[in-house]
Every structure is written in C-alpha cells, then in structure tokens.
Scaffold this motif. Sequence first.
Motif, mmCIF file in Angstrom:
data_model
loop_
_atom_site.group_PDB
_atom_site.id
_atom_site.type_symbol
_atom_site.label_atom_id
_atom_site.label_comp_id
_atom_site.label_asym_id
_atom_site.label_seq_id
_atom_site.Cartn_x
_atom_site.Cartn_y
_atom_site.Cartn_z
ATOM 1 N N ARG A 155 25.548 50.959 40.153
ATOM 2 C CA ARG A 155 25.856 49.701 39.428
ATOM 3 C C ARG A 155 26.608 50.065 38.421
ATOM 4 O O ARG A 155 25.902 50.625 37.402
ATOM 5 C CB ARG A 155 24.579 48.907 39.223
ATOM 6 C CG ARG A 155 24.958 47.362 38.697
ATOM 7 C CD ARG A 155 23.775 46.667 38.757
ATOM 8 N NE ARG A 155 24.271 45.230 38.533
ATOM 9 C CZ ARG A 155 24.287 44.362 37.484
ATOM 10 N NH1 ARG A 155 23.529 45.042 36.467
ATOM 11 N NH2 ARG A 155 24.563 43.246 37.408
ATOM 12 N N ASP A 156 27.908 49.432 38.211
ATOM 13 C CA ASP A 156 28.690 49.765 37.053
ATOM 14 C C ASP A 156 28.312 48.580 35.680
ATOM 15 O O ASP A 156 28.124 47.436 36.254
ATOM 16 C CB ASP A 156 30.025 49.312 37.251
ATOM 17 C CG ASP A 156 31.053 49.751 36.296
ATOM 18 O OD1 ASP A 156 30.556 49.821 35.062
ATOM 19 O OD2 ASP A 156 32.091 50.193 36.621
ATOM 20 N N ARG A 157 27.439 49.201 34.811
ATOM 21 C CA ARG A 157 27.105 48.169 33.679
ATOM 22 C C ARG A 157 28.384 47.514 33.064
ATOM 23 O O ARG A 157 27.999 46.501 32.266
ATOM 24 C CB ARG A 157 26.254 49.032 32.766
ATOM 25 C CG ARG A 157 27.309 49.610 31.668
ATOM 26 C CD ARG A 157 26.313 50.303 30.492
ATOM 27 N NE ARG A 157 27.224 50.912 29.694
ATOM 28 C CZ ARG A 157 26.746 51.565 28.425
ATOM 29 N NH1 ARG A 157 25.463 51.413 28.280
ATOM 30 N NH2 ARG A 157 27.714 51.983 27.675
ATOM 31 N N GLU A 158 29.513 48.090 33.029
ATOM 32 C CA GLU A 158 30.732 47.245 32.328
ATOM 33 C C GLU A 158 31.050 46.006 33.255
ATOM 34 O O GLU A 158 31.287 44.984 32.489
ATOM 35 C CB GLU A 158 31.930 48.095 32.169
ATOM 36 C CG GLU A 158 31.750 49.349 31.283
ATOM 37 C CD GLU A 158 31.429 49.104 29.986
ATOM 38 O OE1 GLU A 158 31.893 48.090 29.408
ATOM 39 O OE2 GLU A 158 30.437 49.863 29.388
ATOM 40 N N ASN A 159 31.176 45.982 34.421
ATOM 41 C CA ASN A 159 31.479 45.161 35.251
ATOM 42 C C ASN A 159 30.452 44.341 36.187
ATOM 43 O O ASN A 159 30.798 43.309 37.044
ATOM 44 C CB ASN A 159 33.000 45.375 35.916
ATOM 45 C CG ASN A 159 32.927 46.330 37.022
ATOM 46 O OD1 ASN A 159 31.713 46.774 37.394
ATOM 47 N ND2 ASN A 159 33.938 46.958 37.176
ATOM 48 N N GLY A 160 29.550 44.815 36.342
ATOM 49 C CA GLY A 160 28.433 44.492 37.247
ATOM 50 C C GLY A 160 28.663 45.046 38.672
ATOM 51 O O GLY A 160 27.966 44.648 39.618
ATOM 52 N N VAL A 161 29.799 45.559 39.062
ATOM 53 C CA VAL A 161 29.968 46.038 40.486
ATOM 54 C C VAL A 161 28.994 46.792 40.863
ATOM 55 O O VAL A 161 28.649 47.777 40.383
ATOM 56 C CB VAL A 161 31.564 46.539 40.567
ATOM 57 C CG1 VAL A 161 31.774 46.961 42.018
ATOM 58 C CG2 VAL A 161 32.532 45.278 40.171
ATOM 59 N N GLU A 162 28.731 46.507 42.211
ATOM 60 C CA GLU A 162 27.669 47.546 42.983
ATOM 61 C C GLU A 162 28.161 47.950 44.090
ATOM 62 O O GLU A 162 28.951 47.415 44.712
ATOM 63 C CB GLU A 162 26.262 46.544 43.434
ATOM 64 C CG GLU A 162 25.596 46.152 42.317
ATOM 65 C CD GLU A 162 24.239 45.440 42.425
ATOM 66 O OE1 GLU A 162 23.739 45.862 43.765
ATOM 67 O OE2 GLU A 162 23.593 44.602 41.801
ATOM 68 N N ARG A 163 27.894 49.301 44.205
ATOM 69 C CA ARG A 163 28.423 50.067 45.295
ATOM 70 C C ARG A 163 27.478 50.973 46.197
ATOM 71 O O ARG A 163 26.300 51.301 45.312
ATOM 72 C CB ARG A 163 29.571 51.194 44.780
ATOM 73 C CG ARG A 163 30.654 50.767 44.101
ATOM 74 C CD ARG A 163 31.358 51.569 43.458
ATOM 75 N NE ARG A 163 32.438 51.153 42.683
ATOM 76 C CZ ARG A 163 33.786 51.741 42.344
ATOM 77 N NH1 ARG A 163 33.791 52.924 42.941
ATOM 78 N NH2 ARG A 163 34.703 51.152 41.600
#
Length: 176
Positions: free
Chosen positions: A79-87
């Motif tokens: 999970r990218d903390r900057e934009n909330g994108v989960e991969r």
Amino acid sequence: LPPWPMTSRGLDVLLLATDRLENDTAGMAMLRSWVRDGGRLWIALDAVAPETVEAILGHDSGIEVVDRVEIDRFTVETRDRENGVERTDEIDLEVPVDMVRVVTSHADVPSRVEGWPAAIWVPCGQGDVLITTIGPRGLVQPDGVTATGATATLATRLLAGRPDRLDVARLQGGLE
C-alpha cells in the motif's frame, strides 16, 4: 566505509547487505550520522544480522526476528501511503527465496507477505531506514527482470532524494 562524513555527502541512498560494517566502529558512526542527516538506508535483513540493525538504530530497533523461512509461492501486498494505491503481486518461484519473519512496533509497514512485514520504514533523525525482510528475488517477478508493485512503491520513496536541508527563512534576514 570511510570514517569522514564529508565523503558521503553526495550520497542519497545506501544499500546494506552485509555484516562487515558491524566491526567498523568509525564506519558505523559515519553511517548513523549520515542517516540522521537525511540519508536513506536500505537494509536487506535476509543478508544482515539483527545485531547490525541494532548497532545502527540503537538497542530498541522496534524489530524482533521470529524465524527464517524459505518460500516459493506467496502474495506480496503493498500500500502506497502517499496515494493509498494498493498493489498485489502473486509470486511463484522455482527456487525458494529466504524470508526473515519479524514482528515490529513500527507503524509504517508498506508491504506484507502472507501477513508478515516484507518492508518496514523506520524514521531515523531526518533520514529513513528501509528494512526489507525478503530476499531480492522476492521483489521482482519470476522473470527476474520485471519489478513487482512493491518494488515500484518502495523505490519511489527510497529514491526521492534527501529532504531540503537549507532553511531559507533562517538565512533571509542576513541576506537582505
């Protein structure tokens, strides 16, 4: 490492994947100073002993090793903390990769493998320490070339460069 802090001023990121530094007192002091001054250090825990991590971060490193395992089929959730994108990356390897299973008191855990932390960000002064718990083959697709979503997310933050160390407001009066 050279014991003089001036030699590392041009560096933004270092990767530590050996314990040789553990017995280098001057090099260890220089590395700690460099990180606290805004450097970003990546520690590959699959290749570095917990004692070396403690020597860098202090005795309360916030990370405790549970065990070491070999895994060949696993899911990496990031999970990218900057934009909330989960991969999510499904990895299936022919040869297992080492993973150090840890528990941590740090809240910034962007990647997990089967619920265990795979990457942990630890603040250290003005700098950051990235600790990865899975071997390097676990951070790329099975083709050995294509980065996983976890790698892309971690690299974006790791390679962002040093924070701005010049406080213009403090100098403005004297310059005017």
